[in-house]
Design an enzyme around this catalytic site. Structure first.
Site, PDB file in Angstrom:
ATOM      1  N   MET A  92      69.644 -69.422  23.294  1.00 40.99           N
ATOM      2  CA  MET A  92      69.515 -68.345  22.306  1.00 40.99           C
ATOM      3  C   MET A  92      68.201 -67.590  22.488  1.00 40.99           C
ATOM      4  O   MET A  92      68.156 -66.373  22.307  1.00 40.99           O
ATOM      5  CB  MET A  92      69.639 -68.893  20.884  1.00 40.99           C
ATOM      6  CG  MET A  92      71.029 -69.432  20.566  1.00 40.99           C
ATOM      7  SD  MET A  92      72.382 -68.289  20.946  1.00 40.99           S
ATOM      8  CE  MET A  92      71.983 -66.899  19.916  1.00 40.99           C
ATOM      9  N   GLU A  93      67.152 -68.278  22.862  1.00 39.73           N
ATOM     10  CA  GLU A  93      65.870 -67.615  23.095  1.00 39.73           C
ATOM     11  C   GLU A  93      65.957 -66.677  24.292  1.00 39.73           C
ATOM     12  O   GLU A  93      65.454 -65.544  24.239  1.00 39.73           O
ATOM     13  CB  GLU A  93      64.763 -68.654  23.286  1.00 39.73           C
ATOM     14  CG  GLU A  93      64.353 -69.362  22.012  1.00 39.73           C
ATOM     15  CD  GLU A  93      65.365 -70.372  21.462  1.00 39.73           C
ATOM     16  OE1 GLU A  93      65.196 -70.793  20.308  1.00 39.73           O
ATOM     17  OE2 GLU A  93      66.331 -70.741  22.169  1.00 39.73           O
ATOM     18  N   ASP A 121      64.948 -47.732  23.269  1.00 41.82           N
ATOM     19  CA  ASP A 121      64.047 -47.043  22.348  1.00 41.82           C
ATOM     20  C   ASP A 121      63.033 -46.174  23.087  1.00 41.82           C
ATOM     21  O   ASP A 121      62.754 -45.046  22.669  1.00 41.82           O
ATOM     22  CB  ASP A 121      63.311 -48.066  21.476  1.00 41.82           C
ATOM     23  CG  ASP A 121      62.407 -47.400  20.454  1.00 41.82           C
ATOM     24  OD1 ASP A 121      62.881 -46.498  19.733  1.00 41.82           O
ATOM     25  OD2 ASP A 121      61.227 -47.791  20.370  1.00 41.82           O
ATOM     26  N   MET A 127      71.042 -70.462  12.231  1.00 34.78           N
ATOM     27  CA  MET A 127      71.137 -71.904  12.487  1.00 34.78           C
ATOM     28  C   MET A 127      70.385 -72.335  13.746  1.00 34.78           C
ATOM     29  O   MET A 127      70.548 -73.453  14.230  1.00 34.78           O
ATOM     30  CB  MET A 127      72.606 -72.329  12.590  1.00 34.78           C
ATOM     31  CG  MET A 127      73.423 -72.029  11.362  1.00 34.78           C
ATOM     32  SD  MET A 127      72.705 -72.774   9.889  1.00 34.78           S
ATOM     33  CE  MET A 127      73.652 -71.952   8.629  1.00 34.78           C
ATOM     34  N   CYS A 128      69.573 -71.456  14.278  1.00 38.72           N
ATOM     35  CA  CYS A 128      68.818 -71.741  15.497  1.00 38.72           C
ATOM     36  C   CYS A 128      67.549 -72.525  15.149  1.00 38.72           C
ATOM     37  O   CYS A 128      66.846 -72.185  14.196  1.00 38.72           O
ATOM     38  CB  CYS A 128      68.472 -70.410  16.160  1.00 38.72           C
ATOM     39  SG  CYS A 128      68.023 -70.553  17.865  1.00 38.72           S
ATOM     40  N   HIS A 129      67.267 -73.558  15.924  1.00 35.73           N
ATOM     41  CA  HIS A 129      66.077 -74.377  15.688  1.00 35.73           C
ATOM     42  C   HIS A 129      64.811 -73.672  16.164  1.00 35.73           C
ATOM     43  O   HIS A 129      64.826 -73.059  17.230  1.00 35.73           O
ATOM     44  CB  HIS A 129      66.180 -75.710  16.446  1.00 35.73           C
ATOM     45  CG  HIS A 129      67.299 -76.570  15.975  1.00 35.73           C
ATOM     46  ND1 HIS A 129      68.581 -76.421  16.430  1.00 35.73           N
ATOM     47  CD2 HIS A 129      67.326 -77.576  15.081  1.00 35.73           C
ATOM     48  CE1 HIS A 129      69.364 -77.309  15.831  1.00 35.73           C
ATOM     49  NE2 HIS A 129      68.627 -78.019  15.004  1.00 35.73           N
TER      50      HIS A 129
END
Length: 154
Positions: free
Chosen positions: A109-110, A124, A73-75
């Site tokens: 969110m970014e 990693d 749901m992130c733009h």
């Protein structure tokens, strides 16, 4: 407490309509901490796979640009700036991600995605030396812009 914004009155998940929001400069800073053994920290400059911190920086920047494809749901946002900074500490590496945009919704969110992916990339790149690596404290540190204004973690 207000209701969760990504759900409608029927309880269905949806993308929030931000078209009426003001296009303002918005910035967010997030962190993650990669807990490493002393031997792994000492080996970082000689890592046979290359410099894990530089690879993590690139991965975090790339991840920020892909956030809307990872979080349903992130733009999708036109990012103006993304930066990843790493700091070696006695128990590991602190990753700090900063993201900025001029848009109608924030970039938390970014920044969180960038910090998370940068931390996973360090994992990693160093897992051959240390199977006990932990990633912890993925968190928003600060945000600015938009209707809710400034916020800082205490």
């Amino acid at each position: 407490m207000s209701k969760l914004s990504h759900y409608d009155d029927a309880g269905q998940a949806h993308m929030v309509d931000v078209s009426a929001k003001s296009q303002t400069r918005r910035e967010a800073i997030a962190e993650a901490f990669v807990e490493l053994s002393a031997q792994t920290l000492e080996a970082l400059p000689q890592n046979p796979k290359g410099n894990p911190l530089e690879v993590a920086r690139f991965a975090g920047i790339q991840a920020a640009k892909q956030t809307s494809t990872l979080i349903p749901m992130c733009h999708p946002l036109p990012l103006s700036y993304v930066d990843i900074a790493t700091e070696i500490e006695p128990e590991g590496i602190r990753v700090r991600a900063t993201a900025a945009t001029v848009a109608g919704t924030g970039v938390e969110m970014e920044a969180m995605t960038a910090a998370s992916i940068a931390a996973l990339t360090i994992y990693d790149m160093t897992k051959a030396l240390d199977k006990g690596i932990r990633i912890r404290h993925v968190q928003l540190i600060a945000k600015s812009g938009g209707k809710s204004g400034e916020w800082h973690r205490e």
